[in-house]
Design a protein around this motif. Structure first.
Motif, PDB file in Angstrom:
ATOM      1  N   ASP A   1       1.022  -1.213   0.029  1.00  0.00           N
ATOM      2  CA  ASP A   1      -0.209  -0.158  -0.035  1.00  0.00           C
ATOM      3  C   ASP A   1       1.099   1.282  -0.029  1.00  0.00           C
ATOM      4  OD1 ASP A   1      -1.386   2.298   1.992  1.00  0.00           O
ATOM      5  OD2 ASP A   1      -2.959   1.017   0.680  1.00  0.00           O
ATOM      6  N   GLY A   2       0.589   2.082  -0.871  1.00  0.00           N
ATOM      7  CA  GLY A   2       1.511   3.033  -1.050  1.00  0.00           C
ATOM      8  C   GLY A   2       1.404   4.148   0.001  1.00  0.00           C
ATOM      9  N   ALA A   3       0.446   4.224   0.780  1.00  0.00           N
ATOM     10  CA  ALA A   3       0.190   5.278   1.797  1.00  0.00           C
ATOM     11  C   ALA A   3       0.604   4.596   3.055  1.00  0.00           C
ATOM     12  CB  ALA A   3      -1.090   5.603   2.107  1.00  0.00           C
ATOM     13  N   SER A   4       0.339   3.432   3.529  1.00  0.00           N
ATOM     14  CA  SER A   4       0.748   2.854   4.850  1.00  0.00           C
ATOM     15  C   SER A   4       2.133   2.154   4.796  1.00  0.00           C
ATOM     16  CB  SER A   4      -0.140   1.994   5.221  1.00  0.00           C
ATOM     17  OG  SER A   4      -0.330   0.674   4.534  1.00  0.00           O
ATOM     18  N   GLY A   5       2.444   1.533   3.723  1.00  0.00           N
ATOM     19  CA  GLY A   5       3.546   0.589   3.588  1.00  0.00           C
ATOM     20  C   GLY A   5       3.311  -0.764   3.828  1.00  0.00           C
ATOM     21  N   ALA A   6       1.935  -1.243   4.171  1.00  0.00           N
ATOM     22  CA  ALA A   6       1.629  -2.470   4.395  1.00  0.00           C
ATOM     23  C   ALA A   6       1.457  -3.136   3.463  1.00  0.00           C
ATOM     24  CB  ALA A   6       0.292  -2.596   5.395  1.00  0.00           C
TER      25      ALA A   6
ATOM     26  N   THR B   1      -5.024 -12.304  -7.348  1.00  0.00           N
ATOM     27  CA  THR B   1      -4.777 -11.554  -6.325  1.00  0.00           C
ATOM     28  C   THR B   1      -5.356 -12.378  -5.306  1.00  0.00           C
ATOM     29  OG1 THR B   1      -4.902  -9.441  -7.717  1.00  0.00           O
ATOM     30  CG2 THR B   1      -5.305  -9.298  -5.472  1.00  0.00           C
ATOM     31  N   LEU B   2      -4.673 -12.249  -4.133  1.00  0.00           N
ATOM     32  CA  LEU B   2      -5.413 -12.587  -2.910  1.00  0.00           C
ATOM     33  C   LEU B   2      -4.845 -11.448  -1.676  1.00  0.00           C
ATOM     34  CD1 LEU B   2      -3.958 -16.251  -2.668  1.00  0.00           C
ATOM     35  CD2 LEU B   2      -6.242 -15.565  -3.218  1.00  0.00           C
ATOM     36  N   SER B   3      -5.890 -11.271  -0.753  1.00  0.00           N
ATOM     37  CA  SER B   3      -5.662 -10.157   0.229  1.00  0.00           C
ATOM     38  C   SER B   3      -5.995 -10.876   1.551  1.00  0.00           C
ATOM     39  CB  SER B   3      -6.404  -9.025  -0.231  1.00  0.00           C
ATOM     40  OG  SER B   3      -7.974  -9.084  -0.282  1.00  0.00           O
ATOM     41  N   ALA B   4      -5.631 -10.358   2.599  1.00  0.00           N
ATOM     42  CA  ALA B   4      -5.952 -10.485   4.022  1.00  0.00           C
ATOM     43  C   ALA B   4      -5.664  -9.519   4.906  1.00  0.00           C
ATOM     44  CB  ALA B   4      -5.185 -11.997   4.415  1.00  0.00           C
ATOM     45  N   ASP B   5      -6.094  -9.642   6.244  1.00  0.00           N
ATOM     46  CA  ASP B   5      -5.715  -8.819   7.433  1.00  0.00           C
ATOM     47  C   ASP B   5      -4.461  -8.865   7.803  1.00  0.00           C
ATOM     48  OD1 ASP B   5      -8.565  -7.304   7.689  1.00  0.00           O
ATOM     49  OD2 ASP B   5      -9.119  -9.315   8.132  1.00  0.00           O
ATOM     50  N   LEU B   6      -3.919 -10.179   7.863  1.00  0.00           N
ATOM     51  CA  LEU B   6      -2.803 -10.583   8.389  1.00  0.00           C
ATOM     52  C   LEU B   6      -2.108 -11.549   7.315  1.00  0.00           C
ATOM     53  CD1 LEU B   6      -0.673 -10.153  10.859  1.00  0.00           C
ATOM     54  CD2 LEU B   6      -1.504 -12.310  11.788  1.00  0.00           C
ATOM     55  N   TYR B   7      -1.030 -11.029   7.064  1.00  0.00           N
ATOM     56  CA  TYR B   7      -0.061 -12.059   6.221  1.00  0.00           C
ATOM     57  C   TYR B   7       1.020 -12.855   7.053  1.00  0.00           C
ATOM     58  CZ  TYR B   7      -2.410  -9.573   2.206  1.00  0.00           C
ATOM     59  OH  TYR B   7      -3.020  -9.009   1.713  1.00  0.00           O
ATOM     60  N   ILE B   8       1.164 -14.041   7.073  1.00  0.00           N
ATOM     61  CA  ILE B   8       2.133 -14.935   7.568  1.00  0.00           C
ATOM     62  C   ILE B   8       3.143 -15.277   6.845  1.00  0.00           C
ATOM     63  CG2 ILE B   8       2.798 -16.567   9.402  1.00  0.00           C
ATOM     64  CD1 ILE B   8      -0.007 -16.181  10.599  1.00  0.00           C
TER      65      ILE B   8
ATOM     66  N   ALA C   1      10.085  -8.248   1.346  1.00  0.00           N
ATOM     67  CA  ALA C   1       9.527  -7.035   0.592  1.00  0.00           C
ATOM     68  C   ALA C   1       9.307  -5.839   1.300  1.00  0.00           C
ATOM     69  CB  ALA C   1       8.252  -7.747   0.086  1.00  0.00           C
ATOM     70  N   LEU C   2       9.066  -6.132   2.607  1.00  0.00           N
ATOM     71  CA  LEU C   2       8.955  -4.981   3.535  1.00  0.00           C
ATOM     72  C   LEU C   2      10.063  -4.287   4.245  1.00  0.00           C
ATOM     73  CD1 LEU C   2       5.784  -6.336   5.688  1.00  0.00           C
ATOM     74  CD2 LEU C   2       5.889  -4.507   3.893  1.00  0.00           C
TER      75      LEU C   2
ATOM     76  N   ASN D   1       1.133  -5.576   8.841  1.00  0.00           N
ATOM     77  CA  ASN D   1       0.296  -6.560   8.964  1.00  0.00           C
ATOM     78  C   ASN D   1       0.732  -7.917   8.146  1.00  0.00           C
ATOM     79  OD1 ASN D   1       0.832  -5.843   6.156  1.00  0.00           O
ATOM     80  ND2 ASN D   1      -1.455  -5.929   5.485  1.00  0.00           N
ATOM     81  N   CYS D   2       2.214  -7.902   8.455  1.00  0.00           N
ATOM     82  CA  CYS D   2       2.988  -9.088   8.072  1.00  0.00           C
ATOM     83  C   CYS D   2       3.837  -9.717   9.231  1.00  0.00           C
ATOM     84  CB  CYS D   2       3.733  -9.024   6.889  1.00  0.00           C
ATOM     85  SG  CYS D   2       4.932 -10.248   6.220  1.00  0.00           S
ATOM     86  N   VAL D   3       3.803 -10.951   9.405  1.00  0.00           N
ATOM     87  CA  VAL D   3       4.747 -11.655  10.597  1.00  0.00           C
ATOM     88  C   VAL D   3       5.610 -12.728   9.883  1.00  0.00           C
ATOM     89  CG1 VAL D   3       2.946 -12.900  11.462  1.00  0.00           C
ATOM     90  CG2 VAL D   3       4.788 -12.527  12.837  1.00  0.00           C
ATOM     91  N   ALA D   4       6.749 -12.991  10.068  1.00  0.00           N
ATOM     92  CA  ALA D   4       7.519 -14.068   9.644  1.00  0.00           C
ATOM     93  C   ALA D   4       7.522 -15.146  10.743  1.00  0.00           C
ATOM     94  CB  ALA D   4       8.801 -13.563   9.250  1.00  0.00           C
ATOM     95  N   VAL D   5       7.599 -16.254  10.369  1.00  0.00           N
ATOM     96  CA  VAL D   5       7.593 -17.424  11.119  1.00  0.00           C
ATOM     97  C   VAL D   5       8.337 -18.526  10.515  1.00  0.00           C
ATOM     98  CG1 VAL D   5       6.391 -19.375  12.405  1.00  0.00           C
ATOM     99  CG2 VAL D   5       5.502 -17.255  12.019  1.00  0.00           C
TER     100      VAL D   5
END
Length: 511
Positions: free
Chosen positions: A196-201, A212-219, A231-232, A335-339
């Motif tokens: 997202d260009g504004a938030s960087g999420a 295209t797939l979207s979600a609230d949280l990406y793991i 990418a973040l 909105n992304c967490v690495a495991v």
């Protein structure tokens, strides 16, 4: 309340364990507020660096609803009661070798007596090894006995244990359970991550098969590729200056005789430039030469592996696995967490990779906000995970820095500049007292103080209590308890079944 969604990218142990854990925690089949989807490609295989776990895996598997006997059968698993370290203390002379055990059972502590101090005050030339003196598990494991009997409760037994297993088959078992718990599985390959260009999420991801797939949280469970967290721009904190190994050559060797007795510990055999793991599964041995490329060439590592396997590694596929010891200091960004490997990896020693997957999954479950900003837990999650990684670095370095082996790899590991400051402080304190529970904050640790004791005194570290000997007057009582441990160990080694026998019984039950 609006429905929330979680998208897990990547399968393997990290992806499927996280998916199953979250589905069970949130009771997904009966939870209308949450959806969990996992996308993975069959073309991307599991790294499978470690095929062993720590005892925490038992409560994890039990929590997500895995049947222990079915797990053992499906993953060709065996029981693991600890790690045996061969020739870590000193370079072996021709025909002479030494070893010590790091068992999972805590040292005996009863009747108000801490036996550690009394063991330290015994004559080092004549006293038994620390693990042999302090727990019956040393005797049981050395006798190749199982930690439990057939028919005893699932995930339970008289001795603490974990498992050895086939990592790819473990992922299959976890996948089946996660899907049974309501996780949607998509076969597919990620082709792009859009921010997202504004938030960087992360705004959405693009896949070859599902668009295209979207979600609230990406793991992010995409392994070393770190497709999302990379990418973040999550920084990677290398600890290469403290933990030197960065390569592994791994293979699997079938038993020549299917009735070969089974060890119930991982063997970690030191060599000139690192160490070799040797894991006994039900039908094969998983063997891997771990080494530092700065101290050992790839060809020399292959020769060491061939020598260890009696030349048999020449007849099977050998995988080369490069890695760099380190971790992401911010594994949760927006909105992304690495495991798993995408969040960090140190090295195969002590099965810390799976331990960290378990810790991350449990923390995400506890912290995930069903309402409000999905990135709210990021700061606390990052603090906890970074502290855990830093503490594991201390524990792993302890195995190396006390060695008196004379090869350059081991001498470099003893260089004070390569030893973390906190570990140096503790080692100085431990010259005058044994490790204790107040040395560690449990919520930030994967290993307890007694794990440090087993390594410290297995590596023949000297804690000198002789100036305060009079503070420990109950020598006769301590000797009585030591004798009881020896007697109980002998009895347990005779009464518990052979490890191979128990595994055969579990596998035969399926028929």
């Amino acid at each position: 309340m609006a429905k929330r969604s979680i998208l897990i990218v990547g399968g393997g142990t990290a992806g499927w364990l996280t998916a199953a854990y979250l589905a069970r925690f949130f009771d997904l089949p009966r939870n209308p507020r949450l959806a969990i989807t996992l996308i993975a490609s069959d073309e991307i295989g599991s790294i499978g660096v470690g095929e062993g776990a720590f005892p925490t895996i038992r409560s994890t598997l039990q929590f997500i609803g895995i049947d222990e006997s079915q797990f053992v059968r499906s993953t060709t698993a065996t029981f693991k009661q600890g790690i045996r370290f061969d020739d870590w203390v000193r370079t072996p002379a021709p025909g002479k070798s030494s070893h010590f055990l790091h068992p999972f059972e805590p040292p005996y502590h009863g009747d108000g007596h801490s036996l550690v101090s009394y063991w330290l005050l015994q004559d080092p030339a004549t006293r038994p090894a620390f693990a042999e003196a302090m727990t019956i598990q040393n005797r049981v494991a050395e006798a190749r006995r199982a930690p439990k009997r057939s028919g005893e409760g699932a995930f339970d037994g008289p001795l603490n244990y974990a498992y050895h297993f086939d990592a790819a088959r473990l992922a299959d078992v976890l996948s089946a359970q996660a899907r049974a718990l309501g996780v949607e599985h998509l076969q597919g390959t990620l082709t792009d991550v859009a921010l997202d260009g504004a938030s960087g999420a992360i705004d959405h991801v693009v896949t070859a098969e599902h668009g295209t797939l979207s979600a609230d949280l990406y793991i992010d469970c995409s392994g070393f590729r770190a497709e999302l967290i990379g990418a973040l721009g999550a920084p990677f904190h290398s600890v290469r200056h403290q933990l030197f190994t960065d390569r592994a050559l791994a293979c699997k060797l079938p038993y020549v005789d299917p009735a070969t007795p089974l060890d119930s510990y991982t063997i970690a055999a030191a060599h000139a430039g690192g160490w070799t793991w040797d894991i006994g599964l039900a039908g094969a041995r998983g063997i891997g030469c771990v080494y530092s490329s700065a101290h050992l060439s790839d060809d020399r590592a292959a020769e060491i592996l061939a020598a260890y396997t009696g030349g048999r590694s020449h007849d099977v596929k050998v995988r080369s696995i490069p890695f760099e010891a380190g971790y992401r200091t911010t594994p949760w960004i927006k909105n992304c967490v690495a495991v798993g490997l995408s969040g960090g990896f140190l090295e195969p020693l002590e099965s810390t990779g799976i331990v960290m997957i378990e810790a991350a999954a449990a923390m995400i479950a506890e912290m995930f906000p069903l309402g409000g900003p999905v990135g709210a837990p990021a700061r606390r999650f990052n603090e906890l995970m970074s502290a855990r990684y830093a503490n594991i670095v201390n524990f792993l370095k302890l195995h190396y820095c006390l060695s008196r082996r004379d090869e350059p790899f081991w001498r470099d590991n003893g260089d004070p500049a390569s030893i973390p400051d906190r570990l140096k402080e503790l080692l100085e304190e431990w010259r005058y007292r044994p490790p204790g529970r107040f040395d560690f904050i449990l919520d930030l640790e994967s290993f307890a103080f007694f794990n440090y004791q087993y390594i410290l005194y297995g590596m023949e570290y000297r804690t000198d209590l002789s100036p305060v000997r009079e503070e420990f007057p109950d020598v006769a009582e301590a000797e009585r308890i030591f004798a009881r441990i020896r007697n109980f160990g002998d009895r347990a080694a005779s009464e518990l079944p052979a490890h191979r026998t128990l595994i055969d019984q579990i596998n035969a039950a399926a028929a």
